[in-house]
Design an enzyme around this catalytic site. Structure first.
Site, PDB file in Angstrom:
ATOM      1  N   ASN A 189      52.695  48.637  44.897  1.00 25.80           N
ATOM      2  CA  ASN A 189      53.058  49.493  43.477  1.00 25.80           C
ATOM      3  C   ASN A 189      54.414  50.060  43.296  1.00 25.80           C
ATOM      4  O   ASN A 189      55.512  49.807  44.126  1.00 25.80           O
ATOM      5  CB  ASN A 189      52.009  50.859  44.138  1.00 25.80           C
ATOM      6  CG  ASN A 189      50.639  50.452  44.024  1.00 25.80           C
ATOM      7  OD1 ASN A 189      49.983  49.820  43.420  1.00 25.80           O
ATOM      8  ND2 ASN A 189      50.030  51.109  45.134  1.00 25.80           N
ATOM      9  N   CYS A 242      43.970  48.973  34.741  1.00 32.72           N
ATOM     10  CA  CYS A 242      43.595  48.824  36.227  1.00 32.72           C
ATOM     11  C   CYS A 242      42.266  47.865  36.257  1.00 32.72           C
ATOM     12  O   CYS A 242      41.302  48.357  36.148  1.00 32.72           O
ATOM     13  CB  CYS A 242      43.608  49.955  36.814  1.00 32.72           C
ATOM     14  SG  CYS A 242      43.123  49.731  38.585  1.00 32.72           S
ATOM     15  N   GLY A 243      42.666  46.660  36.723  1.00 32.12           N
ATOM     16  CA  GLY A 243      41.599  45.826  36.849  1.00 32.12           C
ATOM     17  C   GLY A 243      40.499  46.214  37.747  1.00 32.12           C
ATOM     18  O   GLY A 243      39.153  46.164  37.677  1.00 32.12           O
ATOM     19  N   ARG A 301      46.428  55.020  42.110  1.00 35.68           N
ATOM     20  CA  ARG A 301      47.184  55.381  43.185  1.00 35.68           C
ATOM     21  C   ARG A 301      48.568  54.521  43.290  1.00 35.68           C
ATOM     22  O   ARG A 301      48.763  53.355  43.092  1.00 35.68           O
ATOM     23  CB  ARG A 301      46.298  54.929  44.353  1.00 35.68           C
ATOM     24  CG  ARG A 301      47.005  55.182  45.699  1.00 35.68           C
ATOM     25  CD  ARG A 301      45.757  54.837  46.955  1.00 35.68           C
ATOM     26  NE  ARG A 301      45.657  53.438  46.760  1.00 35.68           N
ATOM     27  CZ  ARG A 301      45.185  52.600  47.585  1.00 35.68           C
ATOM     28  NH1 ARG A 301      44.814  53.289  48.812  1.00 35.68           N
ATOM     29  NH2 ARG A 301      44.871  51.203  47.692  1.00 35.68           N
ATOM     30  N   ASN A 361      40.170  48.399  47.309  1.00 39.40           N
ATOM     31  CA  ASN A 361      40.841  49.586  46.964  1.00 39.40           C
ATOM     32  C   ASN A 361      39.975  50.737  46.781  1.00 39.40           C
ATOM     33  O   ASN A 361      39.062  50.482  45.984  1.00 39.40           O
ATOM     34  CB  ASN A 361      42.194  49.398  46.401  1.00 39.40           C
ATOM     35  CG  ASN A 361      42.051  48.752  44.919  1.00 39.40           C
ATOM     36  OD1 ASN A 361      40.769  48.275  44.813  1.00 39.40           O
ATOM     37  ND2 ASN A 361      42.878  48.789  44.173  1.00 39.40           N
ATOM     38  N   CYS A 368      44.744  44.064  43.223  1.00 39.18           N
ATOM     39  CA  CYS A 368      45.035  44.399  41.879  1.00 39.18           C
ATOM     40  C   CYS A 368      44.310  43.048  40.961  1.00 39.18           C
ATOM     41  O   CYS A 368      44.889  41.893  40.809  1.00 39.18           O
ATOM     42  CB  CYS A 368      46.417  44.334  41.763  1.00 39.18           C
ATOM     43  SG  CYS A 368      46.921  44.727  40.026  1.00 39.18           S
ATOM     44  N   ASN A 378      48.101  45.387  31.796  1.00 42.45           N
ATOM     45  CA  ASN A 378      48.670  46.029  33.265  1.00 42.45           C
ATOM     46  C   ASN A 378      49.773  45.072  33.402  1.00 42.45           C
ATOM     47  O   ASN A 378      49.644  43.957  33.845  1.00 42.45           O
ATOM     48  CB  ASN A 378      47.705  45.844  34.016  1.00 42.45           C
ATOM     49  CG  ASN A 378      47.425  46.680  35.124  1.00 42.45           C
ATOM     50  OD1 ASN A 378      47.005  46.632  36.240  1.00 42.45           O
ATOM     51  ND2 ASN A 378      48.525  47.616  35.434  1.00 42.45           N
ATOM     52  N   ASN A 403      43.906  42.752  38.011  1.00 38.86           N
ATOM     53  CA  ASN A 403      44.471  42.207  36.635  1.00 38.86           C
ATOM     54  C   ASN A 403      45.543  41.557  37.168  1.00 38.86           C
ATOM     55  O   ASN A 403      45.814  40.389  36.586  1.00 38.86           O
ATOM     56  CB  ASN A 403      44.910  43.575  35.745  1.00 38.86           C
ATOM     57  CG  ASN A 403      43.952  44.198  34.570  1.00 38.86           C
ATOM     58  OD1 ASN A 403      42.799  43.600  34.505  1.00 38.86           O
ATOM     59  ND2 ASN A 403      44.291  45.542  34.852  1.00 38.86           N
TER      60      ASN A 403
END
Length: 312
Positions: free
Chosen positions: A67, A224-225, A216, A164, A76, A13, A78
């Site tokens: 993002n 995606c961590g 997203r 999230n 996030c 990522n 990662n």
């Protein structure tokens, strides 16, 4: 405006990372920087923009993540490992609490998962099952291994916030076309899901998992961590793997080690790899970047990560 940056990745990522502890830029400006620097057709590219931000009385430092479309994510994981590495270097700590947008997480320097692979352990949560808080308007507040009639699939999902929002379904084999179809339905921000959601298809491989995610604000991503954390917790919650059991979660970008508790806390341990450092000019009005100057390539770290991938 010129920025110093680090190009980094956690489990594939990848992100540009900027030390913004002394910055006075507002949200709109940072959104423009994210669109410029995370543009795959631009001079840097990435799944988003990471910011190392100032801490407070109880947090050594913080993280913000924008993002690639300029929207801001709650977390996030990662990316947090990469920000934690930069935060450790800036503060001298090797164990800290990191401030996130709507929560916080414990981070610490961990034993390397492979020779030369800088590794950070992070503890996030508690995972939340209150889907109404996203909000998601589907007639129930809790979704565990249940189909969601408004999605273009009959698969059963578990709704987990880390913080999230994630929709996790377990499959025999990942169908990427179906994943994209479901992810795009969520990305459209329908009335019943106005803040969108991350969607993950997950294969159970013994005690381990393989996760593929439509993220997203990003789209189909190699890693995606928070999705790997949500998938680990959902697998435990639904009895597919055991709580408090070390698990390896694989993805197209690499792997992390995870463990979920019945208290809904999830531990991830994985790489925080620095690939290069440099400077770049960003036009905030047009959200475009130019004049990337690489001042150092971290070839030893790139090789160490490649060596780990060759073993899996």
């Amino acid at each position: 405006m010129r920025f110093d940056l680090i190009k980094c990745h956690g489990s594939g990522n990848d992100f540009p990372l900027i030390d913004a502890r002394a910055s006075t830029l507002g949200d709109a400006a940072w959104a423009a920087v994210a669109r410029a620097l995370a543009d795959r057709a631009g001079p840097v590219g990435g799944d988003g923009l990471l910011l190392l931000t100032a801490g407070d009385e109880t947090h050594a430092f913080g993280m913000r993540m924008f993002n690639s479309d300029g929207s801001e994510s709650e977390t996030c994981l990662n990316g947090l490992r990469c920000v934690a590495r930069a935060g450790f270097a800036a503060t001298g700590y090797e164990t800290a609490m990191a401030l996130l947008k709507t929560s916080d997480a414990a981070v610490q320097r961990d034993a390397d998962i492979a020779e030369g692979v800088f590794t950070v352990r992070e503890i996030a949560g508690p995972a939340c099952l209150d889907a109404a808080a996203w909000p998601m308007h589907v007639g129930t507040d809790r979704i565990v291994d249940t189909p969601i009639a408004r999605l273009p699939t009959d698969r059963a999902f578990t709704a987990v916030a880390m913080p999230n929002p994630h929709l996790v379904t377990f499959v025999d084999a990942v169908d990427e076309a179906e994943l994209v179809r479901v992810g795009e339905a969520c990305e459209a921000a329908p009335d019943w899901l106005p803040n969108r959601a991350n969607v993950s298809f997950v294969e159970v491989r013994g005690r381990d998992l393989f996760v593929r995610t439509f993220e997203r604000g990003v789209g189909l991503t190699d890693s995606c961590g928070s999705a790997m954390a949500a998938s680990t917790y959902a697998a435990c919650l639904t009895g597919r793997i055991a709580y408090d059991t070390p698990t390896t979660v694989f993805n197209k970008g690499g792997l992390v080690r995870t463990e979920a508790s019945e208290a809904a806390m999830v531990t991830l341990s994985g790489n925080a790899t620095f690939e290069s450092t440099g400077t770049i000019e960003v036009d905030l009005d047009t959200a475009t970047a130019s004049d990337l100057v690489v001042t150092r390539r971290h070839d030893d770290e790139i090789a160490a990560w490649a060596g780990l991938l060759a073993t899996i």
